[in-house]
Design an enzyme around this catalytic site. Sequence first.
Site, PDB file in Angstrom:
ATOM      1  N   SER A  47      40.023  47.101  35.790  1.00  0.00           N
ATOM      2  CA  SER A  47      38.507  47.532  35.216  1.00  0.00           C
ATOM      3  C   SER A  47      38.564  47.256  33.723  1.00  0.00           C
ATOM      4  O   SER A  47      37.406  47.162  33.280  1.00  0.00           O
ATOM      5  CB  SER A  47      37.870  48.560  35.807  1.00  0.00           C
ATOM      6  OG  SER A  47      38.661  49.760  35.224  1.00  0.00           O
ATOM      7  N   HIS A  78      37.882  41.679  39.701  1.00  0.00           N
ATOM      8  CA  HIS A  78      37.428  43.129  39.629  1.00  0.00           C
ATOM      9  C   HIS A  78      36.208  43.310  40.412  1.00  0.00           C
ATOM     10  O   HIS A  78      35.039  42.989  40.164  1.00  0.00           O
ATOM     11  CB  HIS A  78      36.999  43.409  38.093  1.00  0.00           C
ATOM     12  CG  HIS A  78      36.462  44.809  38.067  1.00  0.00           C
ATOM     13  ND1 HIS A  78      35.523  45.226  37.087  1.00  0.00           N
ATOM     14  CD2 HIS A  78      36.872  45.937  38.581  1.00  0.00           C
ATOM     15  CE1 HIS A  78      35.298  46.419  36.915  1.00  0.00           C
ATOM     16  NE2 HIS A  78      36.190  46.933  37.926  1.00  0.00           N
ATOM     17  N   GLU A 116      33.916  40.258  39.282  1.00  0.00           N
ATOM     18  CA  GLU A 116      34.087  39.600  38.088  1.00  0.00           C
ATOM     19  C   GLU A 116      35.459  38.862  38.028  1.00  0.00           C
ATOM     20  O   GLU A 116      36.330  39.522  38.682  1.00  0.00           O
ATOM     21  CB  GLU A 116      34.276  40.589  37.141  1.00  0.00           C
ATOM     22  CG  GLU A 116      33.262  41.449  36.372  1.00  0.00           C
ATOM     23  CD  GLU A 116      33.334  42.464  35.385  1.00  0.00           C
ATOM     24  OE1 GLU A 116      32.493  42.455  34.525  1.00  0.00           O
ATOM     25  OE2 GLU A 116      34.323  42.980  35.251  1.00  0.00           O
ATOM     26  N   ASN A 133      31.345  46.729  32.734  1.00  0.00           N
ATOM     27  CA  ASN A 133      31.826  47.950  31.999  1.00  0.00           C
ATOM     28  C   ASN A 133      31.390  48.077  30.572  1.00  0.00           C
ATOM     29  O   ASN A 133      31.058  49.327  30.238  1.00  0.00           O
ATOM     30  CB  ASN A 133      33.190  48.250  32.459  1.00  0.00           C
ATOM     31  CG  ASN A 133      33.651  48.896  33.829  1.00  0.00           C
ATOM     32  OD1 ASN A 133      32.439  49.005  34.587  1.00  0.00           O
ATOM     33  ND2 ASN A 133      34.774  48.876  34.131  1.00  0.00           N
TER      34      ASN A 133
END
Length: 700
Positions: free
Chosen positions: A437, A458, A470, A508
């Site tokens: 991540s 991800h 992702e 994130n």
Amino acid sequence: MKPAMDRILDYTPLETGRDATALDLSLQHWQARLDDDHVLWLIIDQKDATANTVCEPVIEELAALLGEIERRQPKAVVVRSGKPDSFMVGADIEAFRELTEVDQVLEMLERAHDVVNRLAGLDCPTVAMLHGHCLGGGLELALACDYRLARSDTSLGFPEVQLGLHPGLGGTARLPQLIRPDQALQMMLTGKPMPAGRARALGLVDALVEERHVAAAVAAAAAGRLTSRASGSAAAAMRLAPARRFVAGRARKETGKRVSEEHYPAPFRLLDLWEAHGHGREAMLEHEPRSFAELLTGDTARNLIRVYFLREGLRAQGKREAAEINHVHVIGAGTMGGDIAAWCAHQGLLATLEDREAKLIAPAMKRAAALFEHKYSDARERRAAADRLIPDPAGAGRARADLIIEAVPEKLELKQRIFTELEAVAREDAILASNTSGILLEDIGSALDRPERLAGVHFFNPVARMQLVEVVGHDRLDETVRQRLCAFATAIDRLPVRVSSAPGFLVNRILTPYLLEALLLVDEGVAAERVDAAAEAFGMPIGPVELADQIGLDIALDVADGLRDKLDTPMPDIPDWLRRKVDDGDLGVKTGKGLYQYKDGKADKSSVDEAPDPEHIDRLVLPMVNTAVECLGAGVVDDPDALDGALIFGTGFAPFRGGPLHYARQRGADEVRQRLRELAAAHGDRFRPSEAWEQVFSGS
């Protein structure tokens, strides 16, 4: 001799009477065939399209055909599709983007209503023969027929509410006349499709028909031997004014628990329409178009239509190359790894799942069984999915898999060791991927001889619900590998977004300032419930405090610390009490206690009576917008639409606002930047506008 059905379905010209090929009609989207029983088959096969839609050319040709039908008076008319997978999938949504004025929409609807009403008013029996998807405008066309026959593979629904609309081609009028009004409203309010069997039970479908029996069923309808399953006296009583008020009031209350009328007006306008005019079909037909037109030209529908195309744009990232991935091997059977493997098995791939010991894989297998139980009603399908998910503590799948996904804890040395081992045993053409991540792909790949086949893939938690993946690249990545991973994501019904290897990647990186600002508000003494209420008032599906608990406070803290070490941009100090909570094991939902207490997975929240503070909303939302601008400017993602789509499908960013960049554009880029300056002056440098604002919004 009656022609065989396959002659009609493969469009072999019928040598009987005068068929449509002899008429002076230039048809591109319909074919018309008259059989020996004088039944006219209208077959919609929209040119240059994989699926039929209700669009202007299709409606215009239908109008021409209706003129011939009215003149020729066939024994019956059958409408069916020439597409193998569906009847009709709804309206031409692309055309909606061009309609910006209410009068413009009304003019279009009036023409379409006239045609559909003519179909409904034909003197001969009319039959819609359905298969595959029958949605939106396609279902409205079917409702205008006297009978609806359906194959067992048919799925019927009104998904318009997902675009901020309600049915606009007579569906709001005809469906509540055909089935019980409360059931009709539920179908339109939720947008959920229903299988043919359920539609048959409600009376929406008159008969379920196997393909080989279609001709006989049509003949029965044409001869008046098929009994319509239209609703009776109980449904008629429900259309009386007192009952309408009661049903509409109850539906408003239930709908209000799910969505805000301010943010999502369509379901409430549908209920207004039905409560005021649901006593009769003609009244509903008269008032439906204006309600639809006002919704279509409003901000919510326009932004949700934008979201529809954002989804299609992300999905298209995976269509350029075939994935050629049939076997996925996942290393790490924790929550993420186990659920990734289970999802791949659910989507038809062979998935082997590795961890150090069989007992570490067992919880993942149990979760997978629950997933399959939820997804499949057929026990055979559940068993087949379970058979595709294979526990593999010995790691035998490493040598055979097309794609190997590492999903172990976020420790660089551990990941490097695993990928070094994989290089020695994996097939030469196998893709190596990390579900990291936030660890940079360059750092992981520095230990490899062939880093060009290493990429990031991800997923987001929970895997079965979060649509985004992702696909993370780096400077040495073979582009073919990334194309195959995007195709893999699409093949398993996920939405790929291409991002560069950068701290926090995309989602994130943007989400972290939002979560941290929520914690700072709590640290300042604002109740967690008020913080969450502010975000939900903006339109977030869940507040940031509760979201942090769902993610896990330990994970949120790790991501924040990792970004702090790698970014030059200012980040706030993390409150000491958060670190103490993590040290004490109060991690959120997974431990039953975090920023909230949890019972059966639900947060114990106090009610919030005060109106949300606009200052709180800006403090939460604008850091996300600012960081989105920064990420686009830095090339973390190269497409603003892809960024907006990623935040909607990866975080739930208020869909009706169209994404963070679109929100800034609609609110006014200069106004948002000025507001950030004001927040920076009041609360600190973390609100300072990114230097990329002028670059990103130079054309706005």
